[in-house]
Design a protein around this motif. Structure first.
Motif, PDB file in Angstrom:
ATOM      1  N   MET A   1      29.754  13.875 -23.220  1.00  0.00           N
ATOM      2  CA  MET A   1      31.172  13.635 -23.454  1.00  0.00           C
ATOM      3  C   MET A   1      32.142  14.487 -23.379  1.00  0.00           C
ATOM      4  O   MET A   1      32.579  14.977 -24.324  1.00  0.00           O
ATOM      5  N   ASN A   2      32.576  14.595 -22.079  1.00  0.00           N
ATOM      6  CA  ASN A   2      33.540  16.061 -22.025  1.00  0.00           C
ATOM      7  C   ASN A   2      34.937  15.276 -21.488  1.00  0.00           C
ATOM      8  O   ASN A   2      35.908  15.891 -21.650  1.00  0.00           O
ATOM      9  N   LYS A   3      34.789  13.978 -21.109  1.00  0.00           N
ATOM     10  CA  LYS A   3      36.186  13.102 -21.099  1.00  0.00           C
ATOM     11  C   LYS A   3      36.494  12.421 -22.289  1.00  0.00           C
ATOM     12  O   LYS A   3      35.921  11.948 -23.223  1.00  0.00           O
ATOM     13  N   ILE A   4      37.810  12.767 -22.353  1.00  0.00           N
ATOM     14  CA  ILE A   4      38.687  11.909 -23.822  1.00  0.00           C
ATOM     15  C   ILE A   4      39.751  11.023 -23.015  1.00  0.00           C
ATOM     16  O   ILE A   4      40.185  10.847 -22.086  1.00  0.00           O
ATOM     17  N   SER A   5      39.855  10.108 -23.856  1.00  0.00           N
ATOM     18  CA  SER A   5      40.827   9.021 -23.440  1.00  0.00           C
ATOM     19  C   SER A   5      42.314   9.378 -23.833  1.00  0.00           C
ATOM     20  O   SER A   5      42.476  10.448 -24.342  1.00  0.00           O
ATOM     21  N   CYS A   6      43.183   8.814 -23.152  1.00  0.00           N
ATOM     22  CA  CYS A   6      44.867   9.233 -23.383  1.00  0.00           C
ATOM     23  C   CYS A   6      45.116   9.179 -24.636  1.00  0.00           C
ATOM     24  O   CYS A   6      45.963   9.930 -25.329  1.00  0.00           O
ATOM     25  N   ASP A   7      44.715   8.217 -25.549  1.00  0.00           N
ATOM     26  CA  ASP A   7      44.991   8.064 -26.760  1.00  0.00           C
ATOM     27  C   ASP A   7      44.495   9.236 -27.534  1.00  0.00           C
ATOM     28  O   ASP A   7      45.130   9.644 -28.342  1.00  0.00           O
ATOM     29  N   ILE A   8      43.320   9.829 -27.303  1.00  0.00           N
ATOM     30  CA  ILE A   8      42.609  10.835 -28.285  1.00  0.00           C
ATOM     31  C   ILE A   8      43.533  11.931 -27.804  1.00  0.00           C
ATOM     32  O   ILE A   8      43.724  12.806 -28.631  1.00  0.00           O
ATOM     33  N   CYS A   9      43.726  12.120 -26.491  1.00  0.00           N
ATOM     34  CA  CYS A   9      44.469  13.336 -26.126  1.00  0.00           C
ATOM     35  C   CYS A   9      45.824  13.451 -26.848  1.00  0.00           C
ATOM     36  O   CYS A   9      46.530  14.539 -27.187  1.00  0.00           O
ATOM     37  N   LYS A  10      46.727  12.182 -26.803  1.00  0.00           N
ATOM     38  CA  LYS A  10      47.818  12.068 -27.420  1.00  0.00           C
ATOM     39  C   LYS A  10      47.755  12.484 -28.956  1.00  0.00           C
ATOM     40  O   LYS A  10      48.689  13.031 -29.531  1.00  0.00           O
ATOM     41  N   ASP A  11      46.621  12.156 -29.646  1.00  0.00           N
ATOM     42  CA  ASP A  11      46.595  12.581 -31.240  1.00  0.00           C
ATOM     43  C   ASP A  11      46.226  13.931 -30.998  1.00  0.00           C
ATOM     44  O   ASP A  11      46.510  14.738 -32.245  1.00  0.00           O
ATOM     45  N   LEU A  12      45.606  14.734 -30.180  1.00  0.00           N
ATOM     46  CA  LEU A  12      45.434  16.046 -30.158  1.00  0.00           C
ATOM     47  C   LEU A  12      46.419  16.903 -29.779  1.00  0.00           C
ATOM     48  O   LEU A  12      46.285  18.064 -30.273  1.00  0.00           O
ATOM     49  N   ILE A  13      47.291  16.536 -28.941  1.00  0.00           N
ATOM     50  CA  ILE A  13      48.408  17.449 -28.366  1.00  0.00           C
ATOM     51  C   ILE A  13      48.923  18.090 -29.623  1.00  0.00           C
ATOM     52  O   ILE A  13      49.390  19.361 -29.568  1.00  0.00           O
ATOM     53  N   PRO A  14      49.550  17.311 -30.623  1.00  0.00           N
ATOM     54  CA  PRO A  14      50.409  18.193 -31.609  1.00  0.00           C
ATOM     55  C   PRO A  14      49.387  19.055 -32.334  1.00  0.00           C
ATOM     56  O   PRO A  14      49.900  20.363 -32.744  1.00  0.00           O
ATOM     57  N   LEU A  15      48.147  19.060 -32.427  1.00  0.00           N
ATOM     58  CA  LEU A  15      47.291  19.925 -33.063  1.00  0.00           C
ATOM     59  C   LEU A  15      46.988  21.264 -32.191  1.00  0.00           C
ATOM     60  O   LEU A  15      47.015  22.379 -32.697  1.00  0.00           O
ATOM     61  N   VAL A  16      47.020  21.177 -30.841  1.00  0.00           N
ATOM     62  CA  VAL A  16      46.783  22.221 -30.012  1.00  0.00           C
ATOM     63  C   VAL A  16      48.129  22.702 -30.052  1.00  0.00           C
ATOM     64  O   VAL A  16      48.211  24.093 -30.035  1.00  0.00           O
ATOM     65  N   LYS A  17      49.421  22.263 -29.928  1.00  0.00           N
ATOM     66  CA  LYS A  17      50.532  22.716 -30.001  1.00  0.00           C
ATOM     67  C   LYS A  17      50.813  23.716 -31.168  1.00  0.00           C
ATOM     68  O   LYS A  17      51.537  24.589 -31.041  1.00  0.00           O
ATOM     69  N   ASP A  18      50.384  23.237 -32.531  1.00  0.00           N
ATOM     70  CA  ASP A  18      50.319  23.869 -33.451  1.00  0.00           C
ATOM     71  C   ASP A  18      49.573  24.992 -33.719  1.00  0.00           C
ATOM     72  O   ASP A  18      49.425  25.589 -34.553  1.00  0.00           O
ATOM     73  N   ASN A  19      48.559  25.073 -32.660  1.00  0.00           N
ATOM     74  CA  ASN A  19      47.774  26.148 -32.719  1.00  0.00           C
ATOM     75  C   ASN A  19      46.681  25.998 -34.002  1.00  0.00           C
ATOM     76  O   ASN A  19      46.243  26.897 -34.562  1.00  0.00           O
ATOM     77  N   VAL A  20      46.115  24.804 -34.311  1.00  0.00           N
ATOM     78  CA  VAL A  20      45.341  24.470 -35.620  1.00  0.00           C
ATOM     79  C   VAL A  20      44.137  23.564 -34.980  1.00  0.00           C
ATOM     80  O   VAL A  20      43.141  23.264 -35.948  1.00  0.00           O
ATOM     81  N   ALA A  21      44.066  23.315 -34.022  1.00  0.00           N
ATOM     82  CA  ALA A  21      42.921  22.474 -33.207  1.00  0.00           C
ATOM     83  C   ALA A  21      41.741  23.476 -32.970  1.00  0.00           C
ATOM     84  O   ALA A  21      42.009  24.605 -32.797  1.00  0.00           O
ATOM     85  N   SER A  22      40.758  23.093 -32.899  1.00  0.00           N
ATOM     86  CA  SER A  22      39.538  23.814 -32.551  1.00  0.00           C
ATOM     87  C   SER A  22      39.350  24.237 -31.149  1.00  0.00           C
ATOM     88  O   SER A  22      40.259  23.361 -30.558  1.00  0.00           O
ATOM     89  N   GLU A  23      38.638  25.109 -30.872  1.00  0.00           N
ATOM     90  CA  GLU A  23      38.376  25.514 -29.540  1.00  0.00           C
ATOM     91  C   GLU A  23      38.008  24.418 -28.663  1.00  0.00           C
ATOM     92  O   GLU A  23      38.442  24.401 -27.383  1.00  0.00           O
ATOM     93  N   ASP A  24      36.941  23.583 -28.985  1.00  0.00           N
ATOM     94  CA  ASP A  24      36.479  22.526 -28.181  1.00  0.00           C
ATOM     95  C   ASP A  24      37.700  21.442 -28.087  1.00  0.00           C
ATOM     96  O   ASP A  24      37.847  21.093 -26.942  1.00  0.00           O
ATOM     97  N   SER A  25      38.406  21.417 -29.117  1.00  0.00           N
ATOM     98  CA  SER A  25      39.571  20.108 -29.061  1.00  0.00           C
ATOM     99  C   SER A  25      40.626  20.865 -27.871  1.00  0.00           C
ATOM    100  O   SER A  25      41.004  20.023 -27.192  1.00  0.00           O
ATOM    101  N   TYR A  26      40.905  22.074 -28.014  1.00  0.00           N
ATOM    102  CA  TYR A  26      41.643  22.557 -27.333  1.00  0.00           C
ATOM    103  C   TYR A  26      41.464  22.584 -25.758  1.00  0.00           C
ATOM    104  O   TYR A  26      41.979  22.260 -24.848  1.00  0.00           O
ATOM    105  N   ASN A  27      40.008  22.940 -25.561  1.00  0.00           N
ATOM    106  CA  ASN A  27      39.327  22.817 -24.115  1.00  0.00           C
ATOM    107  C   ASN A  27      39.568  21.380 -23.816  1.00  0.00           C
ATOM    108  O   ASN A  27      39.946  21.322 -22.489  1.00  0.00           O
ATOM    109  N   LEU A  28      39.152  20.432 -24.498  1.00  0.00           N
ATOM    110  CA  LEU A  28      39.287  19.249 -24.112  1.00  0.00           C
ATOM    111  C   LEU A  28      40.664  18.476 -23.777  1.00  0.00           C
ATOM    112  O   LEU A  28      40.827  17.929 -22.651  1.00  0.00           O
ATOM    113  N   VAL A  29      41.615  18.882 -24.371  1.00  0.00           N
ATOM    114  CA  VAL A  29      42.798  18.593 -24.026  1.00  0.00           C
ATOM    115  C   VAL A  29      43.369  19.224 -22.798  1.00  0.00           C
ATOM    116  O   VAL A  29      43.955  18.590 -21.992  1.00  0.00           O
TER     117      VAL A  29
END
Length: 179
Positions: A1-29
């Motif tokens: 499960m390396n692909k994520i949907s656009c909706d999940i990506c949209k949810d994760l983008i703020p976390l990645v930009k705030d630098n609070v996402a996990s490394e896995d989430s960052y890599n997926l985005v």
């Protein structure tokens, strides 16, 4: 499960930009925005967030806002308590004044005596002015007229001090429990 949907990506983008996402989430985005132009545009569109958030500054700001809210509640409670002292609901002051003391100690800790002194002065002046307006103030007996509002002042300030004592004892009890 390396692909994520656009909706999940949209949810994760703020976390990645705030630098609070996990490394896995960052890599997926990052992998997703390399393949999806819509999400890449959304990622680039967002306002850049300061990556180096100062935790102490954030906590300090939250603490100052809580202190301000507590002080507003103290002032509001004092005004309500004084308003009730002239009505049938004056016995609610047995609850209101200790709650003011609890809030004052919770917000200010060692400086909570300031609230007690301010309340003492405020209540004394309120009753002194009220007695002057009502004509109870007797100029021939100046000392006794100045002492008359002292009963209410001592009563309300004492109830506030009891609230502060309760908050202090709870603080000590919870502090020892956490150790």
């Amino acid at each position: 499960m390396n692909k994520i949907s656009c909706d999940i990506c949209k949810d994760l983008i703020p976390l990645v930009k705030d630098n609070v996402a996990s490394e896995d989430s960052y890599n997926l985005v990052k992998k997703h925005i390399d393949e999806c132009n819509k999400c890449k545009d959304l990622f680039d569109e967002n306002i850049e967030v300061n990556q180096n958030m100062n935790d102490e500054k954030v906590i300090s700001k939250i603490k100052s806002q809580l202190i301000l809210i507590a002080l507003i509640l103290v002032i509001l409670g004092s005004v309500i308590g004084l308003g009730l002292s002239e009505s049938e609901g004056m016995f609610y002051n047995i609850l209101i004044m200790p709650i003011i003391g609890i809030l004052a100690y919770s917000a200010l800790r060692k400086k909570s005596y300031i609230v007690l002194l301010s309340m003492f002065a405020f209540i004394y002046l309120y009753h002194l002015i009220k007695y002057m307006i009502d004509g109870i103030f007797d100029k021939s007996q100046l000392v006794s007229s100045l002492m008359a509002p002292l009963l209410w002042t001592i009563l309300y300030s004492g109830l506030c001090a009891i609230g502060m004592l309760i908050a202090f004892l709870l603080y000590i009890a919870f502090k020892k429990e956490n150790k």
